[in-house]
Design an enzyme around this catalytic site. Structure first.
Site, PDB file in Angstrom:
ATOM      1  CG  PHE A 152     -53.334 -31.541  68.636  1.00 50.02           C
ATOM      2  CD1 PHE A 152     -53.958 -30.875  67.583  1.00 50.02           C
ATOM      3  CD2 PHE A 152     -54.132 -32.046  69.657  1.00 50.02           C
ATOM      4  CE1 PHE A 152     -55.341 -30.723  67.555  1.00 50.02           C
ATOM      5  CE2 PHE A 152     -55.519 -31.890  69.629  1.00 50.02           C
ATOM      6  CZ  PHE A 152     -56.117 -31.220  68.576  1.00 50.02           C
ATOM      7  CE  LYS A 176     -44.008 -34.994  74.563  1.00 52.28           C
ATOM      8  NZ  LYS A 176     -45.009 -35.256  73.454  1.00 52.28           N
ATOM      9  CD  GLU A 179     -47.651 -37.750  71.004  1.00 55.66           C
ATOM     10  OE1 GLU A 179     -47.398 -36.603  71.444  1.00 55.66           O
ATOM     11  OE2 GLU A 179     -48.256 -38.607  71.666  1.00 55.66           O
ATOM     12  CB  SER A 229     -56.439 -33.250  77.822  1.00 56.20           C
ATOM     13  OG  SER A 229     -55.494 -34.248  78.129  1.00 56.20           O
ATOM     14  CB  CYS A 284     -57.382 -24.082  75.112  1.00 57.35           C
ATOM     15  SG  CYS A 284     -56.377 -22.618  74.932  1.00 57.35           S
ATOM     16  CD  GLU A 384     -60.983 -29.440  76.106  1.00 63.50           C
ATOM     17  OE1 GLU A 384     -60.327 -30.376  76.590  1.00 63.50           O
ATOM     18  OE2 GLU A 384     -60.497 -28.323  75.865  1.00 63.50           O
TER      19      GLU A 384
HETATM   20  P1  NAD Z   1     -52.886 -34.037  75.452  1.00 58.66           P
HETATM   21  O1  NAD Z   1     -53.148 -33.859  76.904  1.00 58.66           O
HETATM   22  O2  NAD Z   1     -53.331 -35.295  74.803  1.00 58.66           O
HETATM   23  O3  NAD Z   1     -51.311 -33.924  75.141  1.00 58.66           O
HETATM   24  C1  NAD Z   1     -50.548 -32.825  75.593  1.00 58.66           C
HETATM   25  C2  NAD Z   1     -49.103 -33.281  75.756  1.00 58.66           C
HETATM   26  O4  NAD Z   1     -49.054 -34.321  76.749  1.00 58.66           O
HETATM   27  C3  NAD Z   1     -48.492 -33.870  74.482  1.00 58.66           C
HETATM   28  O5  NAD Z   1     -47.160 -33.433  74.374  1.00 58.66           O
HETATM   29  C4  NAD Z   1     -48.572 -35.371  74.712  1.00 58.66           C
HETATM   30  O6  NAD Z   1     -47.533 -36.083  74.072  1.00 58.66           O
HETATM   31  C5  NAD Z   1     -48.440 -35.487  76.217  1.00 58.66           C
HETATM   32  N1  NAD Z   1     -49.176 -36.637  76.764  1.00 58.66           N
HETATM   33  C6  NAD Z   1     -50.311 -37.198  76.269  1.00 58.66           C
HETATM   34  N2  NAD Z   1     -50.689 -38.241  77.038  1.00 58.66           N
HETATM   35  C7  NAD Z   1     -49.802 -38.334  78.044  1.00 58.66           C
HETATM   36  C8  NAD Z   1     -49.662 -39.200  79.167  1.00 58.66           C
HETATM   37  N3  NAD Z   1     -50.539 -40.181  79.404  1.00 58.66           N
HETATM   38  N4  NAD Z   1     -48.636 -39.010  80.000  1.00 58.66           N
HETATM   39  C9  NAD Z   1     -47.743 -38.010  79.776  1.00 58.66           C
HETATM   40  N5  NAD Z   1     -47.825 -37.164  78.730  1.00 58.66           N
HETATM   41  C10 NAD Z   1     -48.840 -37.308  77.872  1.00 58.66           C
HETATM   42  O7  NAD Z   1     -53.518 -32.756  74.719  1.00 58.66           O
HETATM   43  P2  NAD Z   1     -53.686 -32.506  73.166  1.00 58.66           P
HETATM   44  O8  NAD Z   1     -54.781 -33.388  72.656  1.00 58.66           O
HETATM   45  O9  NAD Z   1     -52.364 -32.519  72.497  1.00 58.66           O
HETATM   46  O10 NAD Z   1     -54.173 -30.980  73.178  1.00 58.66           O
HETATM   47  C11 NAD Z   1     -55.511 -30.591  73.341  1.00 58.66           C
HETATM   48  C12 NAD Z   1     -55.810 -30.286  74.791  1.00 58.66           C
HETATM   49  O11 NAD Z   1     -54.967 -29.236  75.251  1.00 58.66           O
HETATM   50  C13 NAD Z   1     -57.232 -29.776  74.997  1.00 58.66           C
HETATM   51  O12 NAD Z   1     -57.730 -30.350  76.173  1.00 58.66           O
HETATM   52  C14 NAD Z   1     -57.055 -28.286  75.147  1.00 58.66           C
HETATM   53  O13 NAD Z   1     -58.067 -27.619  75.878  1.00 58.66           O
HETATM   54  C15 NAD Z   1     -55.756 -28.223  75.868  1.00 58.66           C
HETATM   55  N6  NAD Z   1     -55.140 -26.916  75.710  1.00 58.66           N
HETATM   56  C16 NAD Z   1     -55.208 -26.063  76.772  1.00 58.66           C
HETATM   57  C17 NAD Z   1     -54.675 -24.806  76.653  1.00 58.66           C
HETATM   58  C18 NAD Z   1     -54.748 -23.844  77.791  1.00 58.66           C
HETATM   59  O14 NAD Z   1     -54.180 -22.778  77.661  1.00 58.66           O
HETATM   60  N7  NAD Z   1     -55.386 -24.146  78.903  1.00 58.66           N
HETATM   61  C19 NAD Z   1     -54.045 -24.411  75.453  1.00 58.66           C
HETATM   62  C20 NAD Z   1     -53.988 -25.316  74.413  1.00 58.66           C
HETATM   63  C21 NAD Z   1     -54.541 -26.574  74.554  1.00 58.66           C
END
Ligand code: NAD
Length: 499
Positions: A152, A176, A179, A229, A284, A384
């Site tokens: 997000f 994808k 959401e 994450s 991040c 985090e």
């Molecule tokens: P998230 O892990 O909750 O979601 C990321 C994606 O995974 C979304 O599209 C979501 O719909 C999907 N998802 C969520 N739960 C899932 C599951 N159980 N099974 C399959 N797919 C699932 O992350 P977020 O809250 O949207 O974003 C923030 C996180 O992203 C933070 O941890 C941040 O550090 C990380 N991030 C990392 C970088 C990097 O470059 N390393 C860059 C941006 C964000």
């Protein structure tokens, strides 16, 4: 509520409803209200989108590089001309302030510009006459259908890290997005269609775990790029790899800034505040821990606190420094760390709860929060938090600070602030982190280098964009060629040797 707009998928060059009627609410975080709903795809919807991308692949792959580059160039021009419209969408769904929204689009635009060089970037190599009359050359070819799953916090930039390179290299894409702020992806896909991209090359499917899981197991998907994450990144890496796919899976972070006693404390305090509280800490690459090498801490904290008190919080369209957090649940979770910090013995220098806000009182607000003397055993240090919370840990020496950073499970970004070139050089060499800033607090590499962390911040060995991105979205084929002539005849069962 029933007349709220519903965000549909974007498949085969047009909006598509799919078969699932499940939806999720999309909030305006600055007002706390549901502004739209987004469709959540079924596994079948996802498979249908992959089938469309698969059907579009051969013609896109076989289109001349010149024609593909014209479309890429058109896309770059349209995105640059209309980036203000996209920034408004980001502010409305994510909450980040408009200047920050524009910043992420511009970083994404840099990747589009990098991808314009694909005819050069994907060139192979040629060795003439490796054996008598034999030439060897390599070509880089596209993979087929590739899947992208994005978080997000950068609803435009993270998709833009991947799809321009994937598409310029001749692949077709199913994206994808998160959401929580899904509209940016549809906007980008529509813009690409307007730029001349054939239908089916770039598809957007909205959804949750059901759609993601379908993407991970679909046999027609060749590669997965994920950002999110750490627990989900690990799951994506393991599941996609088990299903025979290439995977680059970027996870979470906890980024430290090491401040040596000789640092310029005015510049360091500016950098700490910018990197700690920009985008409300939902980056991040945000700095979330300042590691202050004594005797620098008292003076540095005073300078940081003075700056933090001047930050304005409010609706992202009103010129404030910081917007709201993404959801109420997330805001409450982040605010909960203030109680944990207190219980674990930290000093609460600034408590962001009850901050004065220029905006709707129902928005998901939390003001900038500053903790001193944070214990490295506390969840405040270890987790985090992903919000506007900056922790200070005091250490006695460079070595103690370095050891702390290297003990972290994460290794995304880090920075050192010092005027000592030797110390900076040592840090660059010794720190176990993928992206390092020397007097630069958010060391996000430019588009022609590659982005990615170490340890639990990246699963798989491929970083995002830059040369690593080109390698990821192409595969090398080596050709050994001889044009027959009578002197090449004869039987020889030995392993081929060059003569
Ligand atoms: P998230 O892990 O909750 O979601 C990321 C994606 O995974 C979304 O599209 C979501 O719909 C999907 N998802 C969520 N739960 C899932 C599951 N159980 N099974 C399959 N797919 C699932 O992350 P977020 O809250 O949207 O974003 C923030 C996180 O992203 C933070 O941890 C941040 O550090 C990380 N991030 C990392 C970088 C990097 O470059 N390393 C860059 C941006 C964000």
């Amino acid at each position: 509520m029933t007349d709220l707009p519903t965000i549909s998928h974007y498949i085969n060059g047009a909006a598509a409803a799919g078969t699932s009627t499940r939806t999720a609410p999309v909030f305006n975080p600055a007002t706390g209200t549901v502004a739209k709903n987004v469709l959540l795809a079924s596994a079948r919807d996802l498979d249908d989108a992959v089938a469309v991308a698969r059907a579009a692949y051969p013609a896109w792959r076989d289109m001349s590089q010149a024609r593909r580059q014209t479309i890429m160039y058109n896309f770059r021009e349209l995105l640059n001309a209309r980036k203000g419209d996209l920034a408004e969408i980001l502010t409305a769904e994510h909450g980040k302030v408009t200047s920050d929204a524009l910043g992420e689009i511009i970083r994404g635009l840099e990747v589009v510009e990098f991808a314009l060089g694909m005819p050069h970037l994907s060139k192979g190599e040629y060795s003439e006459n490796v054996s008598t009359g034999v030439d060897v050359y390599s070509v880089r070819q596209s993979l087929g259908v590739v899947g992208i799953i994005s978080p997000f916090n950068f609803p435009a930039m993270v998709p833009l890290w991947y799809f321009p390179i994937a598409i310029a290299a001749g692949n077709t894409v199913v994206l994808k997005p998160s959401e929580k702020d899904p509209s940016a992806s549809n906007w980008l896909a529509e813009l690409f269609t307007e730029a001349g991209l054939p239908a089916g090359v770039f598809n957007v499917v909205h959804g949750d775990k059901e759609a993601v899981d379908a993407l991970l197991v679909n046999p027609d998907v060749q590669a997965i790029s994920f950002v999110g994450s750490t627990p989900i990144a690990r799951y994506i890496y393991e599941t996609a790899a088990k299903n025979g796919k290439r995977v680059q899976s970027l996870g979470g972070a906890k980024n430290h800034m090491l401040v040596l006693p000789d640092a310029d404390l005015e510049l360091t305090a500016d950098a700490a505040v910018n990197a700690g509280f920009g985008s409300a800490g939902e980056r991040c690459m945000a700095i979330s821990v300042i590691v202050a090498v004594e005797p620098v801490a008292d003076e540095l904290i005073a300078k940081i606190a003075e700056r933090v008190k001047s930050l304005t919080v409010g609706d992202g369209t009103r010129g404030c420094d910081m917007g709201p957090l993404i959801t109420k649940v997330h805001r409450d979770k982040v605010a909960g760390y203030i109680d944990i910090a207190k219980a674990d013995g930290a000093d609460i220098v600034i408590d962001g709860r009850g901050v004065k806000v220029d905006g709707d009182p129902n928005g998901f607000w939390l003001g900038p929060t500053l903790f001193d003397k944070v214990s490295v055993d506390s969840a405040v240090y270890l987790d985090e938090i992903f919000g506007p919370v900056l922790s200070i840990v005091r250490v006695a020496s460079y070595q103690e600070g370095l050891d702390l950073i290297n003990a972290s499970q994460y290794g995304n970004g880090t920075a050192i602030f010092t005027n000592d070139g030797g110390a900076a050089r040592r840090f660059q060499n010794e720190v176990q982190v993928g992206m390092v800033g020397i007097n630069v607090p958010i060391p996000v590499p430019v588009a022609y280098h590659s982005f990615g962390g170490w340890k639990n911040s990246l699963f798989g060995d491929a970083k995002a964009y830059g040369p690593a991105g080109v390698n990821f979205f192409t595969r090398e084929k080596a050709v050994t060629s001889r044009w027959l002539d009578p002197s090449h005849g004869g039987i020889n069962l030995g392993f081929p040797q060059n003569q």
